[in-house]
Design an enzyme around this catalytic site. Structure first.
Site, short mmCIF file in Angstrom:
data_model
loop_
_atom_site.label_atom_id
_atom_site.label_comp_id
_atom_site.label_asym_id
_atom_site.label_seq_id
_atom_site.Cartn_x
_atom_site.Cartn_y
_atom_site.Cartn_z
N CYS B 2 0.81 -1.22 0.00
CA CYS B 2 0.00 0.00 0.00
C CYS B 2 0.84 1.25 0.00
O CYS B 2 2.06 1.22 0.11
CB CYS B 2 -0.83 0.04 1.30
SG CYS B 2 -2.24 -1.05 1.29
N LEU B 58 -2.62 -2.00 -2.84
CA LEU B 58 -2.26 -2.90 -3.94
C LEU B 58 -2.56 -4.29 -3.40
O LEU B 58 -1.87 -4.77 -2.50
CB LEU B 58 -0.77 -2.75 -4.28
CG LEU B 58 -0.20 -3.73 -5.32
CD1 LEU B 58 -0.84 -3.50 -6.68
CD2 LEU B 58 1.32 -3.58 -5.42
N ILE B 60 -2.61 -7.94 -2.69
CA ILE B 60 -1.70 -9.07 -2.91
C ILE B 60 -2.29 -10.34 -2.28
O ILE B 60 -2.32 -11.40 -2.89
CB ILE B 60 -0.31 -8.78 -2.30
CG1 ILE B 60 0.27 -7.48 -2.85
CG2 ILE B 60 0.63 -9.96 -2.53
CD1 ILE B 60 0.66 -7.52 -4.31
N GLY B 84 2.73 -3.19 3.52
CA GLY B 84 3.73 -4.25 3.64
C GLY B 84 3.12 -5.63 3.54
O GLY B 84 2.01 -5.80 3.04
N GLU B 85 3.91 -6.59 3.97
CA GLU B 85 3.47 -7.98 4.00
C GLU B 85 4.00 -8.60 5.28
O GLU B 85 5.18 -8.46 5.60
CB GLU B 85 4.05 -8.77 2.80
CG GLU B 85 3.64 -8.28 1.42
CD GLU B 85 2.18 -8.58 1.10
OE1 GLU B 85 1.65 -7.91 0.21
OE2 GLU B 85 1.57 -9.45 1.75
N ASP B 108 -3.33 -10.41 5.77
CA ASP B 108 -2.46 -10.18 6.92
C ASP B 108 -2.81 -8.92 7.70
O ASP B 108 -2.44 -8.79 8.87
CB ASP B 108 -0.99 -10.14 6.46
CG ASP B 108 -0.75 -9.17 5.30
OD1 ASP B 108 0.41 -9.07 4.85
OD2 ASP B 108 -1.71 -8.52 4.83
N SER B 371 13.50 -10.67 -5.15
CA SER B 371 14.80 -10.12 -5.54
C SER B 371 15.89 -10.73 -4.68
O SER B 371 15.63 -11.16 -3.55
CB SER B 371 14.76 -8.60 -5.34
OG SER B 371 16.06 -8.09 -5.13
#
Lengths: 404, 634
Positions: B2, B58, B60, B84-85, B108, B371
């Site tokens: 977000c 966003l 996810i 975040g996650e 989450d 990544s």
């Protein structure tokens, strides 16, 4: 963990005199030292001052604080001070060497040879650079990295008369000594022996020396005084200042028949001087050769309207019609008219005086002076200032963490 | 993932309702961070004022409206905005359900909210992931703001008179109109030193970046910041245990494995950046153990000399991934540059690579990408891991005067390269830093910066801000061995302030979520608990990381030297970009003119043209000038 040596800004001041006598140049030299000591609170600083006239007996006692000044005096001879300077240049590696008078610039080559990384600067007070310089000083001038002077007038002389590029000159107006703050107001201790302001007292504060006789304009005031007295009965004139020309001035007063209206007090300092300002109603000094005029600041600080002439650096300090009245140089008629007008109008005196005080508070207090010199230092030796401040911050952070 | 924002106003205008525009403007600025949903709410604290919270989402995990933010806990009345996650949210959810919690959503965000209800601020220590969040606790009348341990997600804040405002982006704070658009010389100073602004400073006066591993409590008009986590301060002694080495390495590999596995969970398409380098290869190899449907992405260049696709293809074949190779031309890249520079939330000397890779990966259809960031910092991949310990040794054993003499003698032979200049600077003791690591990361030296800055701006620098952080870093690393010391510095300085900042802003510009499994805090902890010398043993670079792949990797990958993924900047700045850069540098604008002696910058440009300075020095001023023009100029 590695051990890094703390970095400090290293400045050498080389001056003619700081303490032995009390004149404009000595005042500024002392003020400069105080300003650098103040800067030392934010920028770790090693300050060494070399005086060609003061002896060790004249220096202040050991000082505390972040920037204790290391004084070097003339001692028995001027050769001795040159020797001390030589030794210290070689070992201390100053970042900046500031000559507080251009007459000392013949030492520039010595500085360059022993401290090749140092920036060399000179303070031009005023009249000493208004005429084309000759000899060694003239040859050295183009090599000096930077100049500071108190007025745009002197800056123009450095450029136009001495051929110094304007980019190398910074105008740093003088300021009031921070100890000046004690104001002599009604009810304060220093007022106890003083009569209240009478609305009739003119004051001049200046050194009375033969060399300055014409330039300072005291004679012009005396010439204008009879007309003032005629229109303002009760008007009096006080001249505060000592010097070799005092007897001659007293004789002039007598010849003009102004003994009953004019007092030559001789030199006064500290409280006595402040009392004179507090007692006066108008400050007058029609000096034509003023590099700045710290006395104008002192008068304005005491809310005195200033009457002076439109010449040299004076208009930069005294705002005509705002903080005082500027008259044509050498015109006793215009001068007497200005004095009469002010002595006759208490409201205007107060308005000009208040405006003068506000101007001083806005531009010419010690903190303004110190701040300008701090900016000048940051411009002259930015690497050293940056390194000292960064290094100091690391040291303080380490100490604070250790204390926790 | 977000963009979050909020602000508290002591005396709301407009009849006590205040204006909704500042928050709306902040959220508009962050559309790219959260294109799927947006929301806001108003709260009236008992102590007075008005608190507004907002978020752009966003999606996810749990793509349903149940994941809408701001999210309220109906039991406690707490409100949460979260960016975040939380990768261990399933495990935490299980624990919370065991304590009687019920959940409406599958994501989450709700787990974090419920976790706060159960554990209070202690929930933060249970989180495994990347996050920046703000939570309003009505019982304590406190706004709790927190950031993840390594600094993956940002959180900017300011406290202008009578207000408190925060957002995921610095530009969002500027868009709110609540923060004056004034240059902060502290941020400028650190940008010139290191090519990126060092937290907590920012480029804008009055705005701070909440440090990584910290939380902030806003209560009754006052803020306090507290650190809840830091890097380990020393590796573990072996205590004569013959199995210690094997056990430690196994523990590291276990954490690496779980870190990657956790980050494969996604309700939207997911891929792995595969550059052909060791780090991304290891991440892909670990991921391949847990997923048979991996997608890998490589960006290659049409121009042969920059083509790195071959190694990535080898890895993809080995791991049997669905491999996507996207080719871009120099023309494409050059055309992208203005947008890439405009996407910088703060000026940075780096980041363009990440922008391009993020753009093409998103266009290829993924919303989440893994990544290999963090491998060099934790497994001794940089040259600094050998150089800095040598510099430390010299500082401790060679007298200063001898070093200075050596510096003066050999400086002319060190050449004009940036490395040579830095070495000369350090030898002469002119860097004024407490540790040689900082010299190794310098772009402009303190002396160069001092000459560039206008005197009044130089005097404004609050060195104590950096000194406190640098001192903290030094105390933190004091007990580590020399190799791990460098690791800590790289994590705290370069990774945190450059690489992670760039990754966030450049990926979010494309609504792409980038996950960094090697920077899972438990991986980092394990890596730093290992003695540093183990990371330099043998001929294989990053051998400990390679071992975690759990399989043989192509020799071409294993044997390759460390190489940066770098565009031909030098060539471009002399050619295709020259006109644009020259034009920009000719007109700095009033903000930069008031701060910098711009002739010094023109001199740097001339030096570059004459081959006397590195391209990065010129590029820095170009991005700085563009950033200031876009963000600080009315």
């Amino acid at each position: 963990m590695s051990v890094r040596r703390d970095q400090r800004l290293r400045i050498f001041l080389v001056g003619t005199e700081f303490f032995r006598s009390y004149g404009g140049i000595q005042y500024i030299n002392r003020l400069l030292v105080r300003a650098f000591r103040e800067l030392g609170r934010n920028t770790p600083l090693d300050l060494e001052a070399f005086s060609f006239i003061d002896g060790p007996e004249h220096f202040p006692s050991a000082e505390q604080g972040d920037c204790a000044v290391r004084w070097h005096g003339a001692g028995r001879s001027r050769g001795e001070i040159v020797w001390q300077l030589t030794k210290r240049l070689a070992s201390a590696r100053p970042d900046l060497v500031l000559f507080t008078h251009v007459s000392l610039l013949p030492l520039e080559e010595l500085v360059r040879s022993l401290a090749p990384g140092a920036r060399v600067a000179a303070l031009a007070h005023g009249t000493e650079v208004w005429q084309r310089l000759q000899g060694i000083v003239a040859r050295v001038l183009p090599r000096v990295d930077a100049f500071a002077c108190p007025s745009a007038f002197t800056a123009q002389k450095l450029a136009g008369v001495q051929g110094i590029h304007p980019d190398r000159v910074t105008v740093i107006p003088h300021g009031l000594d921070p100890d000046w703050g004690e104001e002599c107001t009604a009810g304060s201790a220093c007022q106890e022996e003083m009569p209240a302001r009478t609305g009739r007292l003119l004051l001049s504060v200046t050194r009375l020396s033969r060399a300055d006789r014409e330039g300072k304009g005291i004679e012009l005031v005396l010439q204008a005084l009879p007309a003032v007295i005629e229109r303002c009965p009760g008007a009096r004139y006080m001249v505060v200042g000592g010097g070799g020309d005092l007897p001659q001035m007293a004789e002039l007063v007598r010849r003009l028949g102004l003994e009953g209206r004019t007092e030559l007090t001789g030199a006064r300092r500290n409280d006595a001087l402040r009392r004179a300002y507090a007692d006066a109603d108008v400050f007058v000094l029609p000096t034509q050769v003023e590099g700045f005029g710290v006395v104008f600041l002192e008068a304005m600080y005491h809310r005195l309207p200033v009457v002076a002439v439109r010449a040299s650096a004076t208009p930069e300090v005294v705002e005509d019609g705002v903080t005082g009245v500027l008259v044509s140089p050498g015109d006793s008629g215009e001068l007497s008219a200005a004095l009469i007008a002010l002595l006759s109008d208490g409201d205007r005196r107060r308005a000009l005086g208040e405006a003068g005080r506000q101007r001083v508070d806005r531009l010419y207090r010690f903190e303004h002076f110190a701040g300008r010199w701090e900016r000048w230092l940051a411009a002259q030796v930015p690497e050293a200032v940056y390194a000292a401040r960064q290094s100091s911050a690391f040291t303080l952070a380490r100490a604070a963490a250790g204390a926790r | 993932m977000c963009g979050i924002a909020g602000w508290w106003e002591e005396r709301p205008s407009e009849g006590g309702r205040g204006s909704a525009e500042p928050l709306a403007a902040m959220l508009r600025q962050m559309v790219a961070r959260g294109p799927d949903d947006a929301g806001s709410t108003e709260i009236q604290p008992r102590a007075g004022g008005l608190l507004r919270l907002g978020a752009r989402r966003l999606a996810i995990q749990d793509l349903s409206p149940a994941g809408h933010q701001p999210m309220e806990d109906p039991d406690s009345g707490s409100w949460l905005v979260f960016n975040g996650e939380i990768y261990n949210f399933i495990e935490l959810r299980g624990e919370l359900e065991g304590r009687g919690c019920r959940f409406r959503s599958q994501g989450d965000t709700e787990v974090l909210l419920a976790g706060y209800r159960e554990w209070g601020e202690g929930v933060i220590e249970r989180l495994r992931g990347m996050f920046a969040f703000a939570l309003w606790d009505p019982a304590r009348q406190t706004l709790l703001v927190a950031r993840d341990r390594l600094g993956v997600k940002p959180l900017y804040y300011a406290a202008p008179a009578g207000r408190f405002v925060f957002a995921s982006e610095l530009r969002a704070l500027l868009a709110s109109g609540l923060v004056p658009r004034e240059l902060d010389v502290n941020g400028l100073d650190s940008f010139l030193k290191f090519g990126a602004v060092q937290e907590p400073a920012t480029m804008v006066r009055g705005v701070r970046l909440l440090p990584a591993g910290c939380l902030l409590r806003w209560k009754e008009g006052a803020a306090s910041v507290e650190r809840y986590w830091d890097l380990p301060s020393a590796s573990l002694p072996l205590n004569g245990n013959p199995r210690a080495r094997a056990e430690r390495i196994e523990a590291l590999q276990a954490e690496l494995d779980s870190a990657v596995r956790m980050r494969l969970l996604s309700d939207v398409p997911l891929g792995i950046f595969l550059s052909g380098g060791l780090d991304s290869t290891v991440v892909a190899a670990i991921a391949a153990r847990h997923s048979t449907r991996l997608k890998t992405f490589t960006v290659t260049f049409a121009e042969e000399e920059f083509a790195e696709g071959l190694k990535a293809r080898q890895v993809a074949r080995l791991l049997e991934t669905e491999h996507h190779e996207i080719t871009v031309s120099q023309g494409d890249l050059l055309g992208t540059l203005p947008a890439a520079v405009a996407a910088m939330d703060q000026p940075t000397v780096d980041g363009i690579n990440t922008y391009v890779v993020s753009r093409v990966t998103k266009q290829a259809g993924v919303t989440v990408a893994l990544s290999g960031l963090g491998g060099d910092e934790q497994f001794a991949g940089y040259r600094s891991f050998r150089l800095v310990p040598q510099m430390e040794w010299a500082e401790q054993r060679v007298p200063n005067w001898m070093r200075r003499a050596a510096g003066s003698t050999i400086s002319p032979f060190l050449g004009g390269s940036s490395r040579g200049q830095k070495m000369a600077l350090w030898l002469r003791g002119q860097d004024a830093f407490p540790h040689p690591f900082y010299v190794s990361r310098l772009i402009f030296s303190p002396a160069q910066i001092a000459r560039m800055l206008r005197p009044e701006r130089l005097l404004e620098i609050q060195f104590e801000v950096f000194a406190e952080e640098f001192d903290r870093q030094q105390r933190l690393i004091a007990k580590h061995d020399p190799v791990n010391r460098v690791s800590c510095f790289e994590l705290l300085v370069y990774l945190r302030n450059t690489l992670l900042r760039d990754t966030d802003s450049m990926s979010m510009a494309h609504s792409l979520e980038v996950r960094v499994p090697l920077l899972d805090h438990r991986v980092t902890q394990q890596a730093l608990l290992l003695p540093g010398p183990w990371k330099l043993e043998g001929r294989q670079r990053k051998s400990l990381l390679v071992a975690a792949a759990g399989r043989a990797l192509p020799p071409a990958i294993l044997r390759q030297a460390k190489r940066g993924f770098e565009f031909p900047w030098d060539q471009w700045l002399r050619g295709k970009l020259r006109s644009a850069v020259e034009t920009a540098l000719a007109e700095p604008g009033p903000v930069l003119e008031s701060a910098i002696h711009w002739p010094e910058v023109r001199s740097i440009w001339s030096d570059f043209q004459a081959g006397r300075c590195h391209w990065s020095r010129v590029w820095m001023f170009y991005v700085l000038r563009q950033w200031v023009a876009q963000n600080l100029t009315a």
